[in-house]
Design a protein around this motif. Structure first.
Motif, mmCIF file in Angstrom:
data_model
loop_
_atom_site.group_PDB
_atom_site.id
_atom_site.type_symbol
_atom_site.label_atom_id
_atom_site.label_comp_id
_atom_site.label_asym_id
_atom_site.label_seq_id
_atom_site.Cartn_x
_atom_site.Cartn_y
_atom_site.Cartn_z
ATOM 1 N N GLU A 1 1.425 -1.445 0.228
ATOM 2 C CA GLU A 1 0.171 -0.139 -0.136
ATOM 3 C C GLU A 1 0.565 1.500 0.249
ATOM 4 O O GLU A 1 0.522 1.872 -0.740
ATOM 5 C CB GLU A 1 -0.917 0.196 1.587
ATOM 6 C CG GLU A 1 -2.372 -0.755 1.227
ATOM 7 C CD GLU A 1 -2.993 -0.325 2.032
ATOM 8 O OE1 GLU A 1 -2.725 0.294 3.092
ATOM 9 O OE2 GLU A 1 -3.537 -1.554 2.219
ATOM 10 N N GLU B 1 2.481 1.768 -3.449
ATOM 11 C CA GLU B 1 1.782 1.876 -4.320
ATOM 12 C C GLU B 1 1.560 3.687 -4.422
ATOM 13 O O GLU B 1 1.770 4.378 -4.503
ATOM 14 C CB GLU B 1 0.288 2.012 -3.566
ATOM 15 C CG GLU B 1 -0.618 1.796 -4.806
ATOM 16 C CD GLU B 1 -1.889 1.799 -4.360
ATOM 17 O OE1 GLU B 1 -2.507 0.162 -4.319
ATOM 18 O OE2 GLU B 1 -3.420 2.305 -4.164
ATOM 19 N N SER C 1 -4.341 3.861 -12.663
ATOM 20 C CA SER C 1 -4.450 2.605 -13.143
ATOM 21 C C SER C 1 -3.468 1.594 -13.018
ATOM 22 O O SER C 1 -3.272 0.891 -12.656
ATOM 23 C CB SER C 1 -5.260 2.645 -14.183
ATOM 24 O OG SER C 1 -4.735 3.897 -15.016
ATOM 25 N N LEU D 1 -2.564 0.568 -10.040
ATOM 26 C CA LEU D 1 -2.781 -0.578 -9.836
ATOM 27 C C LEU D 1 -1.693 -1.322 -10.218
ATOM 28 O O LEU D 1 -2.082 -2.805 -9.662
ATOM 29 C CB LEU D 1 -3.829 -0.768 -9.582
ATOM 30 C CG LEU D 1 -4.859 0.808 -8.694
ATOM 31 C CD1 LEU D 1 -6.094 0.832 -9.554
ATOM 32 C CD2 LEU D 1 -4.371 0.790 -7.177
ATOM 33 N N ARG D 2 -1.375 -2.064 -11.832
ATOM 34 C CA ARG D 2 -1.622 -2.414 -12.568
ATOM 35 C C ARG D 2 0.116 -3.444 -11.997
ATOM 36 O O ARG D 2 0.576 -4.527 -11.778
ATOM 37 C CB ARG D 2 -1.092 -2.630 -13.741
ATOM 38 C CG ARG D 2 -1.415 -3.759 -14.572
ATOM 39 C CD ARG D 2 -1.797 -2.859 -15.731
ATOM 40 N NE ARG D 2 -0.627 -2.121 -17.167
ATOM 41 C CZ ARG D 2 -0.534 -1.705 -17.070
ATOM 42 N NH1 ARG D 2 -1.975 -1.281 -18.241
ATOM 43 N NH2 ARG D 2 0.033 -1.345 -18.089
ATOM 44 N N ASP E 1 0.231 -4.489 -8.314
ATOM 45 C CA ASP E 1 -0.904 -6.215 -8.497
ATOM 46 C C ASP E 1 0.585 -6.724 -8.536
ATOM 47 O O ASP E 1 0.795 -8.388 -8.724
ATOM 48 C CB ASP E 1 -1.733 -5.897 -9.223
ATOM 49 C CG ASP E 1 -2.525 -6.342 -8.943
ATOM 50 O OD1 ASP E 1 -3.047 -7.007 -7.955
ATOM 51 O OD2 ASP E 1 -3.362 -7.688 -10.420
ATOM 52 N N GLU E 2 0.828 -6.690 -10.459
ATOM 53 C CA GLU E 2 2.381 -7.990 -10.699
ATOM 54 C C GLU E 2 3.232 -7.923 -9.701
ATOM 55 O O GLU E 2 3.744 -9.348 -9.849
ATOM 56 C CB GLU E 2 2.748 -6.867 -11.887
ATOM 57 C CG GLU E 2 1.459 -7.271 -13.423
ATOM 58 C CD GLU E 2 1.765 -6.394 -14.663
ATOM 59 O OE1 GLU E 2 1.368 -6.198 -15.558
ATOM 60 O OE2 GLU E 2 3.535 -5.959 -14.318
ATOM 61 N N LEU F 1 3.088 -7.845 -6.388
ATOM 62 C CA LEU F 1 2.520 -8.840 -5.751
ATOM 63 C C LEU F 1 2.429 -10.766 -5.615
ATOM 64 O O LEU F 1 3.111 -11.094 -4.859
ATOM 65 C CB LEU F 1 1.051 -8.194 -4.727
ATOM 66 C CG LEU F 1 0.342 -8.800 -4.193
ATOM 67 C CD1 LEU F 1 1.462 -8.249 -2.861
ATOM 68 C CD2 LEU F 1 -0.579 -7.898 -3.703
ATOM 69 N N THR F 2 2.138 -10.284 -7.404
ATOM 70 C CA THR F 2 2.080 -12.036 -7.620
ATOM 71 C C THR F 2 3.518 -12.523 -7.862
ATOM 72 O O THR F 2 3.184 -13.540 -7.537
ATOM 73 C CB THR F 2 1.629 -11.788 -9.091
ATOM 74 O OG1 THR F 2 0.196 -10.981 -9.014
ATOM 75 C CG2 THR F 2 0.634 -13.331 -9.239
#
Lengths: 332, 451
Positions: free
Chosen positions: A58, A61, A72, A75-76, A79-80, A82-83
């Motif tokens: 967070e 971010e 956007s 966030l992408r 997200d990537e 994190l994965t």
């Protein structure tokens, strides 16, 4: 693995020649204030956590959003990251930072083809560069710097003052032409800018000019009439010199927020943009908007304004930008 | 469009709640997520966004009983109130000195619109308040900056004090102040060069000007398009100069202007003016409540009304409004209305102020403007009798009118249809007015409105 290490190696003095050293130095110095805000925040964050968790991401971010990378895209990226961190079981905060920054710029590097920054001159006749943008981004100053650059490369440069609207605009460009010692084509205030551009194109041909740089009035991209006017300028130039404008740059101020993407889109729809010039990078802004623009529209940054001196307009280089933003303190 | 407008987002987010009978934690969260993204995309500082979301949550939960009665209205109210709070409460007007010149200093980054705003302020003060204004040209760095100020000043017909580009800005300001005092002028506006807030020598120069002339107002120009970093800029300017206000420039663009909102919240410096166009008259006093309405997509009705009032004789307007509401509305009235609206400036700038209109594109606006010219041509070719009683228009009359204005029969029918729609819409408005609520979707539902 190891984006930061790659950059460190690349910009260690031993590896660079003199010209490159100068250029890297301009980035490092120009982006000092941006770096203070960005790199030190990343650094602080990694020091406060032993292991990454949800709040760590967070906070990451927020750092990206604060750099104007945009919601956007941010966030992408997060997200990537994190994965990937889960897949590869990465828990070390510093490694995650490295990963996120890598992802920030990977998109830029892979989106769109090979990038040539320098103006691509046509083999015959004048090459025409059209410069556009919203009000107050530094179009005229950028034009002066570009003219300086190409005059020093031995080109015959001519300026064209097609901003007939803003008070003092013609005078401003004229003063620059005098300082630079290059010819300039002007019209009367309030006259049709397209006709001034036409005159410019004609004179450039007559006088065997190598590079004609056309200044235009600042316009907000939601003003249809003004955007149509810009389209007309571009079309009129192409009537006099076929294939022109060969280059059309959109100038964007580094302080610009998410509206920059809209700007790029609307201007691109109106004239055949070939690149972005990002100005005022010597402030505290991080200029993350160029990543969002590249992500959405594939437009490359061609030049970057890193200071007020004529020589402070550099070719845009992703690695140097990244180095200046994250690691520049280690230079020298 | 790269992303939805704040209004659209809010409207969509609120729609999720609208259909539901009560507000639950879960659907609140959904909405707040939308609000968060919308605000971040609007360049509102992420710290401010965090606080904003927290406030809304606590407020909404605190008022649960009331919410059960009408959840969507309640949320609109809370979000709106919170936005007004964020933007600052009350109008922030300039304070004028009584017996000596009021000194205003304009500062900011390069390209934010200081010189243009100097001209607009001069226009506002001279034309609207009848004040004697002097401009001081203290930007000695940017080529032709003084020329620009002089040209702008000439348009407003106010004098400029300049010592050229070789003088020290502090001296120029000092001498301009002396001149303003000696000649008993009302206002001195000092235009300074754009500078980065981290440029120590230039910031020091501003500080020296400020110490020397002791300005009553130090106004920072903030570009409506600026991003997250705007707050750092404002903080530094504020700590060095004690800002008294913000002018938000380029609000006529499609940027959401969220950064300026953050500045108000994090520095406490009020936003006093908004630049809304390229003409010298395009400077509005900033109203936080109206801005909040605008963000929420509720339109900026008050500004519209004020604009209309400036141009239209009030008695006359009331008469027309009454006629409209009564359904006693002729083609003449329609044309008259349209002409008045045209007089108020570009339609596009007015459209933004009308509730329910935010989704209309620039193309459509131009189309509407074209349409209006069409109506004018047709109505002008009618006899006074026909204009008042369009029902008498039969084919032979239509052919005559069509020949008269160079239009086709179909064009005339379109105008008549529009008139009927408008008339019907007015009647409907009256009913809504009686029942005390707005039509669903605001005035946007009235497709027949020619404006």
């Amino acid at each position: 693995m190891g984006l930061f290490k790659f950059l460190k190696d690349k910009f260690s003095k031993k590896e660079e020649n003199k010209v490159e050293q100068e250029s890297t130095k301009t980035y490092v110095q120009g982006m000092e204030k941006s770096r203070k805000n960005f790199a030190s925040k990343l650094d602080n964050l990694s020091k406060r956590y032993k292991e990454v968790n949800a709040t760590y991401f967070e906070e990451l971010e927020e750092i990206l959003i604060e750099a104007d990378v945009g919601v956007s895209l941010t966030l992408r990226i997060i997200d990537e990251a994190l994965t990937e961190s889960k897949e590869k079981n990465i828990k070390e905060p510093k490694e995650i930072n490295d990963l996120v920054v890598d992802k920030m710029f990977l998109g830029y590097a892979t989106n769109g083809g090979n990038i040539v920054n320098e103006i691509r001159f046509v083999s015959e006749g004048p090459t025409v560069l059209l410069v556009a943008g919203v009000n107050g981004v530094g179009k005229t100053t950028t034009i002066a710097k570009l003219a300086y650059r190409y005059i020093h490369q031995g080109k015959k440069v001519m300026l064209c003052a097609a901003d007939t609207f803003r008070a003092g605009a013609i005078e401003q460009l004229t003063i620059w032409a005098e300082r630079l010692g290059c010819p300039i084509v002007t019209g009367k205030p309030e006259s049709d800018p397209a006709s001034v551009a036409f005159d410019g194109a004609r004179k450039a041909k007559e006088e065997n000019i190598d590079l004609l740089i056309v200044d235009t009035a600042g316009r907000l991209q939601n003003k249809t009439n003004l955007m149509n006017e810009l389209g007309k300028i571009s079309r009129v130039i192409s009537k006099e010199i076929s294939g022109a404008p060969h280059e059309a740059f959109l100038v964007i101020d580094a302080t610009t927020g998410q509206n920059g993407v809209v700007q790029a889109k609307e201007f691109k729809d109106c004239v055949p943009l070939t690149g972005i010039v990002i100005t005022k990078m010597d402030g505290t802004s991080k200029g993350g908007i160029i990543l969002a623009i590249r992500d959405e529209l594939g437009l490359p940054v061609r030049f970057i304004g890193l200071g007020e001196k004529m020589t402070d307009l550099e070719e845009f280089d992703l690695d140097k930008y990244l180095y200046g933003l994250c690691l520049g303190d280690e230079y020298e | 469009m790269a992303f939805e407008s704040l209004s659209d987002r809010f409207q969509r987010a609120l729609k999720k709640i609208r259909g539901q009978s009560r507000l639950t934690e879960a659907n609140m969260d959904d909405m707040l997520k939308e609000v968060r993204i919308a605000l971040l995309e609007a360049d509102v500082n992420f710290k401010v966004v965090k606080e904003f979301i927290e406030h809304i949550k606590t407020k909404a939960i605190g008022e649960q009983v009331y919410l059960k009665l009408n959840p969507s209205q309640m949320v609109v109210k809370i979000v709106h109130d919170e936005l007004v709070e964020l933007l600052g409460s009350g109008d922030s007007e300039l304070k004028y000195q009584k017996n000596k010149p009021t000194i205003i200093m304009l500062v900011g980054l390069q390209g934010t619109g200081k010189t243009t705003s100097a001209g607009k302020l001069a226009y506002l003060m001279k034309k609207k308040l009848g004040k004697k204004v002097l401009l001081a040209a203290c930007d000695v760095y940017r080529p032709a900056a003084i020329d620009q100020l002089k040209q702008v000043a000439a348009q407003v017909d106010v004098p400029v004090y300049s010592l050229g580009t070789n003088a020290n800005p502090v001296d120029i300001a000092k001498q301009a102040r002396d001149k303003a005092f000696n000649e008993h002028l009302d206002v001195l506006i000092i235009d300074t060069a754009g500078r980065l807030q981290i440029d120590e020598p230039l910031m020091e120069e501003l500080n020296n000007i400020s110490k020397e002339v002791k300005p009553d107002e130090v106004l920072l120009l903030v570009d409506a398009m600026s991003g997250q970093d705007a707050i750092n800029v404002a903080n530094t300017f504020n700590s060095k100069l004690d800002l008294t206000g913000i002018i938000m420039s380029k609000l006529d663009g499609d940027a959401r202007g969220g950064s300026a909102l953050s500045i108000k919240h994090l520095t406490g410096v009020p936003i006093k003016f908004a630049g809304v166009g390229e003409k010298l008259s395009d400077l509005d006093i900033f109203h936080p409540d109206r801005m909040a309405d605008r963000i929420l997509g509720m339109g900026d009705v008050v500004t519209l009304v004020e604009k209309v009032q400036e141009e239209i004789d009030e008695k006359d307007a009331r008469k027309t409004a009454q006629k409209m509401m009564d359904g006693d509305f002729t083609l003449e009235d329609m044309l008259e209305q349209m002409k008045k609206i045209q007089k108020m400036g570009s339609l596009s700038s007015l459209m933004k102020l009308i509730p329910g209109m935010p989704k209309i594109s620039e193309e459509q606006k131009l189309q509407a403007e074209k349409e209006m010219k069409n109506v004018e041509a047709v109505v002008n070719s009618m006899t006074p009798e026909e204009r008042r009683h369009p029902e008498i228009l039969k084919n032979s009359r239509k052919v005559r009118i069509a020949n008269g204005c160079g239009k086709t029969n179909a064009d005339i029918n379109r105008v008549l249809k529009k008139y009927e729609q408008m008339k019907a819409a007015m009647k409907q408005m009256k009913q809504y007015q009686k029942s005390g609520r707005m039509p669903p979707g605001g005035l946007g539902g009235l497709g027949g409105m020619p404006f």
